[in-house]
Scaffold this active site. Structure first.
Site, PDB file in Angstrom:
ATOM      1  N   GLU A 176     -43.423  35.526  17.176  1.00  0.00           N
ATOM      2  CA  GLU A 176     -42.184  34.782  16.962  1.00  0.00           C
ATOM      3  C   GLU A 176     -42.410  33.372  17.463  1.00  0.00           C
ATOM      4  O   GLU A 176     -43.000  33.168  18.541  1.00  0.00           O
ATOM      5  CB  GLU A 176     -41.017  35.426  17.720  1.00  0.00           C
ATOM      6  N   GLU A 223     -34.681  26.186  21.445  1.00  0.00           N
ATOM      7  CA  GLU A 223     -33.604  26.975  22.018  1.00  0.00           C
ATOM      8  C   GLU A 223     -32.972  26.164  23.134  1.00  0.00           C
ATOM      9  O   GLU A 223     -33.607  25.291  23.739  1.00  0.00           O
ATOM     10  CB  GLU A 223     -34.111  28.301  22.572  1.00  0.00           C
TER      11      GLU A 223
END
Length: 633
Positions: A152, A157
């Site tokens: 991933e 974020e």
């Protein structure tokens, strides 16, 4: 239809039968070629590119979306207007969920996309609300194994409570709960990433992934950064995009309903086959310090460089050393070579000059920190190695408990009436450290609310963390602690009454350390002024932002502080855009003392922007003579 995008992109980057590596790019002129994009210029989401994901995750086999998230994703929370996508999180009950938000992906769509290698970027304005968890990330479309064995890639974020920190991460390893991850982060001070749009990107090539904000390279990961290089499976799959804003969950944390609704805004998402030049170097520096900036990721041959810095230093090479005084500004470099001309820029904030404001404990007189507990061996002893850094008579001898992964020294204090200046960098913790056996170690200072924090309820009650690192040198070291994390948004800036010190956390280190002169340094002249009487401009940064269709607008962020180092709210700021723009602007500062100006006109081409503050009006007297960052040049 872009089902063969990976093949098309690989064809573009094939030279002499092989992929062009990062190191070899300078030997050829390979301009970045657009592969895919969405500028969000319509009035609704392009569902030929994006799949709208719905619900609480259960229909996908991952209830709570795998992270104990609290929202149900709904199509109505996704809107396109004014050249941007807006994802809105609301306090809204849908079946068993108390919140709604939006999530989309490009996998398996007629005009969507999935790629291996290239540059992947988006211009995003982050939310501010406590408990928000926005993300721009990538997953393999047809993984041979489950998560995270096939990998991933998190391009961006953040959390609403820590919107001054952006981070990028890769996930890999064995199946949960033995999964692993490694991450990099970039902090913004004195304002926050959420104050405006910023471009977040990764450049991905075989055995290397690099993370950027705007033109700043801030993190690089390779197989050597993994516990086992065999976990690097990122080169084996096509990856697609995901954009979403989660509510709560394992990273989002406790939600403050009073701050809803919140929005994550996306100006564009773009894919290129190659990267572009960028800058490496510190974007936050101490006053009266020296810093070096270097152009990286450069393609082309026969390069000429033209640097521009507020301090007037110049260079004809691909690096520039700047002697910062007490004012920040924008460092730019124009690069001209066989690929043409391009410009890179970095807004640099100079931290204020700090001096001792509060002596927490010097182990000789009554300080403003009362030590209440510790786990190792605690003794106040004569200074074992008096030198020029620390010549005091007494110090704390502390033998760390080797039986404890997190050996804690805790104390109470009443002097942190507002932790905001510590978050903004206008105050800082300092501590003297001496190690009889010199080594490189990490030391954390954690601020807590004792009425909420207990030994087993982390992160509740933990306001923030600050970090410093020792060097393997003989003698005393004076450490300055910098922001590491803003933890629990439910613990406000005025709730802190406890300071926790963790030496070599997450280890069974049992060494001896000597600590002394624990203090808070402030920007107010050593605590001589305790009443706000004057306002100053503490920082001005200017950049350009996309206006769609190849156009750019000028954007400037101005920060106003008072003489105690606190932000000035509701101050009216007036100023002028210059450079390729000629516009006046005015606005009002928010609770962080920040106002963001955006030009009304949009220009095309290789343009640059400057901004100068003309004046500040507030209940305080404006001190223009002592203002730093009045202009970006």
């Amino acid at each position: 239809m872009l089902m063969n995008q990976k093949r098309a992109m690989q064809a573009l980057v094939m030279v002499s039968g092989g992929l062009v590596s990062h190191a070899a790019m300078a030997a050829v002129c390979q301009n970045p070629t657009p592969v895919w994009q969405d500028e969000f210029n319509g009035t609704e989401l392009d569902t030929s590119k994006w799949e709208v994901m719905l619900g609480d995750g259960c229909s996908y086999g991952i209830c709570g979306w795998g992270n104990n998230e609290l929202q149900s994703y709904q199509a109505e929370n996704l809107t396109v207007a004014d050249g941007k996508l807006t994802i809105t999180a609301k306090k809204q009950r849908v079946k068993g969920s108390q919140y709604t938000s939006g999530r989309i992906r490009t996998a398996n769509m007629p005009n969507g996309g999935e790629w291996t290698y290239g540059r992947f970027e988006a211009s995003i304005k982050l939310p501010t609300g406590t408990g928000m968890w926005p993300a721009f990330w990538m997953l393999p479309t047809e993984p041979a194994e489950g998560w995270p064995m096939s990998g991933e890639i998190d391009i961006l974020e953040a959390t609403g409570q820590a919107d001054m920190i952006a981070f990028g991460t890769i996930h890999y390893g064995n199946a949960y709960p033995d999964n692993e991850w490694t991450s990099g982060r970039i902090i913004k001070q004195p304002d926050r990433w959420s104050d405006g749009f910023h471009e977040y990107a990764v450049e991905w090539e075989p055995n290397e992934i690099r993370w950027y904000v705007d033109d700043i390279l801030y993190s690089v990961k390779t197989p050597d950064d993994l516990s086992d290089p065999a976990f690097w499976t990122f080169d084996n799959y096509n990856y697609h995009f995901l954009l979403n804003m989660a509510v709560g969950g394992s990273i989002g944390g406790v939600v403050d309903d009073t701050q809803l609704p919140q929005t994550m805004e996306v100006d564009y998402v773009r894919v290129y086959d190659f990267g572009q030049p960028s800058l490496e170097g510190p974007h936050i520096v101490d006053a009266n310090s020296q810093a070096t900036y270097q152009i990286v990721d450069e393609a082309g041959t026969g390069s000429n460089y033209s640097w521009n810095a507020p301090t007037q230093q110049t260079s004809s090479t691909n690096s520039l050393t700047v002697d910062w005084a007490e004012q920040g500004g924008t460092v730019t470099a124009d690069i001209t070579n066989s690929c043409g001309t391009s410009r890179v820029a970095m807004d640099v904030h100079v931290l204020p000059v700090l001096s001792t404001d509060h002596v927490l404990d010097n182990f000789e007189a009554d300080g403003e920190l009362t030590i209440t507990s510790w786990e190792g061996q605690y003794n106040e002893v004569p200074n074992p190695a008096s030198d020029a850094v620390n010549s005091s008579a007494t110090a704390l001898e502390y033998v760390r408990s080797s039986a404890s992964l997190y050996d804690v020294i805790a104390g109470t204090t009443s002097v942190i009436t507002d932790a905001g200046p510590l978050i903004a960098g206008n105050e800082a913790f300092y501590m003297d450290v001496y190690m009889p056996v010199p080594s490189k170690q990490e030391i954390l200072i954690q601020l807590e609310d004792s009425s909420q924090a207990t030994p087993d309820n982390y992160p509740t009650g933990r306001h923030s963390k600050f970090i410093a690192h020792t060097e393997a040198v003989a003698g005393w070291q004076r450490l300055k602690f910098v922001l590491e994390d803003r933890v629990d948004g439910g613990t406000t800036d005025v709730d802190v009454d406890t300071i926790v010190i963790l030496i070599a956390p997450n280890s069974n280190n049992g060494d001896t350390y000597y600590l002394d002169n624990m203090a808070i340094y402030g920007a107010d002249g050593g605590g001589q002024e305790t009443t706000a009487t004057t306002a100053v401009v503490s920082d001005v940064t200017t950049t350009t932002v996309s206006a769609g269709k190849g156009l750019k607008k000028a954007q400037s962020t101005v920060t106003v502080m008072d003489n105690t180092g606190a932000p000035v709210e509701c101050a009216t700021v007036t100023g002028q855009f210059t450079g390729d723009w000629s516009e006046s602007a005015n606005g009002v500062t928010d609770a962080n003392g920040v106002v963001v100006f955006t030009s009304s006109t949009a220009l095309s081409g290789n343009v640059s922007a400057n901004f100068c503050v003309d004046g500040v009006q507030s209940s305080l007297t404006f001190d223009s003579a002592n203002s730093t960052g009045m202009c970006t040049q």
